[in-house]
Write a protein that holds these residues in place. Sequence first.
Motif, PDB file in Angstrom:
ATOM      1  N   ASN A  81      55.249  -1.051  19.431  1.00 37.42           N
ATOM      2  CA  ASN A  81      54.584  -0.877  18.141  1.00 37.42           C
ATOM      3  C   ASN A  81      53.171  -0.312  18.274  1.00 37.42           C
ATOM      4  OD1 ASN A  81      56.801  -1.836  16.826  1.00 37.42           O
ATOM      5  ND2 ASN A  81      55.939  -3.822  16.305  1.00 37.42           N
ATOM      6  N   SER A  82      52.659  -0.253  19.511  1.00 39.00           N
ATOM      7  CA  SER A  82      51.315   0.286  19.709  1.00 39.00           C
ATOM      8  C   SER A  82      51.237   1.759  19.292  1.00 39.00           C
ATOM      9  CB  SER A  82      50.884   0.135  21.165  1.00 39.00           C
ATOM     10  OG  SER A  82      51.751   0.876  22.020  1.00 39.00           O
ATOM     11  N   GLU A  83      52.384   2.419  19.181  1.00 43.63           N
ATOM     12  CA  GLU A  83      52.401   3.821  18.751  1.00 43.63           C
ATOM     13  C   GLU A  83      51.886   3.984  17.319  1.00 43.63           C
ATOM     14  OE1 GLU A  83      56.338   5.526  17.495  1.00 43.63           O
ATOM     15  OE2 GLU A  83      57.089   3.680  18.444  1.00 43.63           O
ATOM     16  N   TYR A  84      51.869   2.895  16.555  1.00 40.37           N
ATOM     17  CA  TYR A  84      51.420   2.969  15.164  1.00 40.37           C
ATOM     18  C   TYR A  84      49.908   2.806  15.023  1.00 40.37           C
ATOM     19  CZ  TYR A  84      56.401   2.421  14.307  1.00 40.37           C
ATOM     20  OH  TYR A  84      57.767   2.597  14.311  1.00 40.37           O
ATOM     21  N   LEU A  85      49.232   2.503  16.125  1.00 36.89           N
ATOM     22  CA  LEU A  85      47.784   2.302  16.046  1.00 36.89           C
ATOM     23  C   LEU A  85      47.060   3.602  15.680  1.00 36.89           C
ATOM     24  CD1 LEU A  85      45.265   0.607  16.323  1.00 36.89           C
ATOM     25  CD2 LEU A  85      45.360   0.931  18.808  1.00 36.89           C
ATOM     26  N   LEU A  86      47.368   4.677  16.375  1.00 33.27           N
ATOM     27  CA  LEU A  86      46.692   5.950  16.113  1.00 33.27           C
ATOM     28  C   LEU A  86      46.912   6.441  14.681  1.00 33.27           C
ATOM     29  CD1 LEU A  86      45.034   8.385  16.889  1.00 33.27           C
ATOM     30  CD2 LEU A  86      47.078   9.384  17.954  1.00 33.27           C
TER      31      LEU A  86
END
Length: 308
Positions: free
Chosen positions: A78-83
Amino acid sequence: MTDQSLANHVTAILQCLSDKLQVGKQLYLALDNSHRVLSDDELLLDEAAKLKGFVVPLKYRSLNPVMRPHWLPLTGENSEYLLPSIEQALQEASPDLIAEGCGRRVAGWLEISGDAKQAALHISGQMIRSSPLGGKHLLRLHDPAVLWALWPLLNHEQQKYLLGPVASWSLIAPNGQLMALQIKPDTGNNKGTPEIWGRLLWQDIALIAPFNQALLAYLAQNADLQIAQLDHLHELGFAAIKRARLLGFSDDADLALFAQHAFTIHPFFDRHSLLQKCLAARQADSYYGGLVADLSDSDWQNIAASTV
């Protein structure tokens, strides 16, 4: 802001928030719902929050359940949604877009040390409060403009009680900078019970809307402000609006204009004899904007130069 400076700004925020993930902290994206039509990128982020996150269990009589906020964990894949969340937060924080009534969906990034759903339950409880002025009120804590303006109005214990299990709530401040709301060391000067907000605090909370209106107008002409300058405007604006209220003005547009003049003319512009003359002519149904409408640019320059 040029494309390159914007890219650098995004990178700096991404690094700051990524650092939290890299040291093993739990980070959640808080995403509010929106009444406006969303772009494809915004829809992707919304769908991820609903499929991979969870709803904040907010129950309020006039709130449609489908409009409740969602929290999305940013660990693992889910870290892909940070940017994209950073990019969207910066875009929707533009004063021009806010002035168009677009609103802000990205409420911020929450660092949570315990159970996230329990933290969401706590925050939902903080958003519905009884006021000594009458009735229950929905505090829109998932609107960064509201939460940022509310935070300095609370004392240490009230801030601590408000966040509860949330160790830090990072958000995009009105000037487009990342700032973290977190508990500072106790000064020992707190009074009262943190879960009970008094009449004076609620009166200040009612001023958030006109203050934000004034700040938005100011930021449209003065975009490059530091957080310290923004904090000063918060103090200055609320003080001016309170003086306007004491003078008998209650219309939000009037209160906002009064604060704008404190920002752009002089913090105590209303002490000037020209303003005192205008205010002395006030009738019960007079509006501040109408009272000062005939002042010329030269008059305002004189007020700015000679107010003490």
